[in-house]
Design an enzyme around this catalytic site. Structure first.
Site, mmCIF file in Angstrom:
data_model
loop_
_atom_site.group_PDB
_atom_site.id
_atom_site.type_symbol
_atom_site.label_atom_id
_atom_site.label_comp_id
_atom_site.label_asym_id
_atom_site.label_seq_id
_atom_site.Cartn_x
_atom_site.Cartn_y
_atom_site.Cartn_z
ATOM 1 N N ALA A 13 0.783 -1.241 0.000
ATOM 2 C CA ALA A 13 0.000 0.000 0.000
ATOM 3 C C ALA A 13 0.815 1.291 0.000
ATOM 4 O O ALA A 13 0.312 2.330 -0.425
ATOM 5 C CB ALA A 13 -0.928 0.009 1.205
ATOM 6 N N PRO B 125 3.321 4.351 -0.853
ATOM 7 C CA PRO B 125 3.022 5.408 0.109
ATOM 8 C C PRO B 125 1.553 5.825 0.162
ATOM 9 O O PRO B 125 1.236 6.847 0.777
ATOM 10 C CB PRO B 125 3.876 6.578 -0.399
ATOM 11 C CG PRO B 125 3.895 6.372 -1.887
ATOM 12 C CD PRO B 125 3.901 4.887 -2.104
ATOM 13 N N ASP C 195 -0.891 -4.315 -5.785
ATOM 14 C CA ASP C 195 -0.085 -3.373 -6.577
ATOM 15 C C ASP C 195 1.374 -3.603 -6.174
ATOM 16 O O ASP C 195 1.941 -2.859 -5.387
ATOM 17 C CB ASP C 195 -0.540 -1.939 -6.254
ATOM 18 C CG ASP C 195 0.181 -0.897 -7.095
ATOM 19 O OD1 ASP C 195 0.272 -1.098 -8.320
ATOM 20 O OD2 ASP C 195 0.639 0.110 -6.526
ATOM 21 N N CYS D 82 3.934 -1.581 -12.629
ATOM 22 C CA CYS D 82 4.321 -0.514 -13.558
ATOM 23 C C CYS D 82 5.526 -0.993 -14.354
ATOM 24 O O CYS D 82 6.518 -0.288 -14.467
ATOM 25 C CB CYS D 82 4.600 0.788 -12.811
ATOM 26 S SG CYS D 82 5.757 0.636 -11.457
HETATM 27 C C1 LIG Z 1 4.427 -0.341 -6.264
HETATM 28 S S1 LIG Z 1 4.707 0.021 -4.613
HETATM 29 C C2 LIG Z 1 3.071 0.312 -4.022
HETATM 30 C C3 LIG Z 1 2.532 1.664 -4.358
HETATM 31 C C4 LIG Z 1 1.236 1.936 -3.648
HETATM 32 N N1 LIG Z 1 0.243 0.924 -3.961
HETATM 33 C C5 LIG Z 1 0.668 3.315 -3.987
HETATM 34 O O1 LIG Z 1 -0.190 3.412 -4.860
HETATM 35 O O2 LIG Z 1 1.096 4.298 -3.374
HETATM 36 C C6 LIG Z 1 5.032 -1.552 -3.896
HETATM 37 C C7 LIG Z 1 5.103 -1.553 -2.393
HETATM 38 O O3 LIG Z 1 5.211 -2.918 -1.983
HETATM 39 C C8 LIG Z 1 5.959 -2.948 -0.797
HETATM 40 N N2 LIG Z 1 6.404 -4.352 -0.619
HETATM 41 C C9 LIG Z 1 7.455 -4.994 -1.170
HETATM 42 N N3 LIG Z 1 7.465 -6.292 -0.794
HETATM 43 C C10 LIG Z 1 6.395 -6.465 0.022
HETATM 44 C C11 LIG Z 1 5.877 -7.568 0.749
HETATM 45 N N4 LIG Z 1 6.455 -8.778 0.689
HETATM 46 N N5 LIG Z 1 4.775 -7.391 1.512
HETATM 47 C C12 LIG Z 1 4.176 -6.170 1.576
HETATM 48 N N6 LIG Z 1 4.624 -5.081 0.910
HETATM 49 C C13 LIG Z 1 5.712 -5.235 0.146
HETATM 50 C C14 LIG Z 1 7.053 -1.930 -1.020
HETATM 51 O O4 LIG Z 1 7.568 -1.476 0.212
HETATM 52 C C15 LIG Z 1 6.285 -0.842 -1.778
HETATM 53 O O5 LIG Z 1 5.828 0.138 -0.885
#
Ligand SMILES: C[S@@+](CC[C@H](N)C(=O)[O-])C[C@H]1O[C@@H](n2cnc3c(N)ncnc32)[C@H](O)[C@@H]1O
Length: 312
Positions: free
Chosen positions: A107, A109, A186, A239
């Site tokens: 989720a 930032p 996402d 993305c």
């Molecule tokens: C593409 S970004 C999300 C952007 C967000 N959905 C937004 O719209 O602002 C992916 C996110 O996944 C988190 N992430 C990476 N591995 C993860 C995991 N195993 N479990 C939960 N979050 C994870 C990262 O820290 C990052 O914040």
């Protein structure tokens, strides 16, 4: 290595694709309807002398040709949120309803979390998970600035998302321990589609990273399907252009979990998911996913798929 060349066989007009990837991306803001209306936000932008143009396909999205989100008072008040145009796609496709229980699995930032909260009219329950504590701070402050009170933030690995605090007492989806009506997945990805915003995005690209991150993506998508009730909706988005992180992840979910891909309307030009990639073939239904290329709508690159959870 020229990473984009990898996708020459997938993209219709490769020269136009490359040229678009080299152009900077216009700033876009989304009006936060938890705090104001589109009309009031537009008037505030006028008053602050900030040029803005509506983005036709989505009510309340405005391109700011000469300004940056975050540097004006409508932003400080939480009336607008800086969000790339394509980043507004997955929450719109998920289409959460007021009063529902929704999981935003990756989720931070919080661009999509705050968009989901607005679509839910700040009702029901929106569980927003991330495994990165630093980014969770940004998630919390964005949720607060947006005035979203239906958000519960959890710091954990989404692959092992715990339902203990959130199990619905009357969960009747026909699947034990599946309390959510909808989930947004996402995922973290190789971010190839963000090259217009971040020209360094491909500097450290490695196939090992693409293959490694696809393991995380598969795990998070599976957990989202497991925790969503039968008949519920899961949206998967990245993305990036890499089929290893897109269609291959969907193909894996289709073979391991009770779900199917469903068609959805998107008022942006897109191409279907690919069923073949470098010797691998994927379930034919991955064509229902949508690939959004930068040269088609003058946006960043994006991938989005909609799944329905089926009976076991
Ligand atoms: C593409 S970004 C999300 C952007 C967000 N959905 C937004 O719209 O602002 C992916 C996110 O996944 C988190 N992430 C990476 N591995 C993860 C995991 N195993 N479990 C939960 N979050 C994870 C990262 O820290 C990052 O914040």
């Amino acid at each position: 290595m020229d990473v984009l060349e990898r996708y020459e066989s997938l993209v219709d007009d490769f020269d136009a694709f490359r040229a678009a990837c080299d152009r900077p991306l216009p700033s876009v803001v989304r009006v936060n309807t938890l705090k104001t209306t589109v009309e009031r936000a537009r008037a505030a932008l006028d008053e602050a002398d900030i040029a803005h143009e509506p983005v036709g396909w989505h009510d309340g999205l405005f391109a700011l040709p000469d300004d940056q989100p975050g540097t004006n008072w409508p932003y400080v008040l939480g009336w607008i949120h800086g969000q790339e145009e394509v980043s507004a796609v997955p929450a719109a496709v998920l289409d959460p309803q007021p009063g529902e229980r929704v999981w935003d699995a990756c989720a931070a930032p919080g661009s999509k979390t705050t968009q989901l909260a607005a679509l839910m009219d700040d009702t029901g329950l929106l569980v927003a998970t991330d495994n990165n504590l630093g980014r969770i701070s940004a998630l919390r402050s964005n949720a607060e600035r947006a005035g979203a009170t239906n958000v519960a933030v959890t710091h954990e690995d989404a692959r092992n998302h715990s339902l203990k605090p959130f199990r619905a007492p009357d969960s009747d989806g026909g699947r034990e321990g599946a309390p959510y009506d909808r989930a947004l997945v996402d995922v973290p990805c190789s971010c190839e589609g963000t090259i217009r915003k971040n020209p360094d995005a491909l500097d450290d690209w490695e196939l090992d990273h693409v293959e490694g991150i696809s393991g995380v993506q598969k795990g998070v998508l599976r957990r989202a399907i497991q925790t969503t009730r039968e008949g519920g909706t899961v949206v998967y988005s990245t993305c990036t252009f890499a089929p290893e992180e897109n269609e291959a992840v969907l193909d894996h979910a289709l073979s391991e979990e009770p779900c199917e891909l469903v068609e959805f309307d998107l008022p942006l030009e897109s191409t279907p998911g690919v069923t073949e990639w470098q010797g691998d073939s994927f379930d034919g239904s991955v064509e229902k996913a949508k690939r959004i290329y930068p040269h088609h709508n003058d946006t960043g690159g994006f991938f989005c798929a909609k799944l329905e959870v089926t009976a076991q």
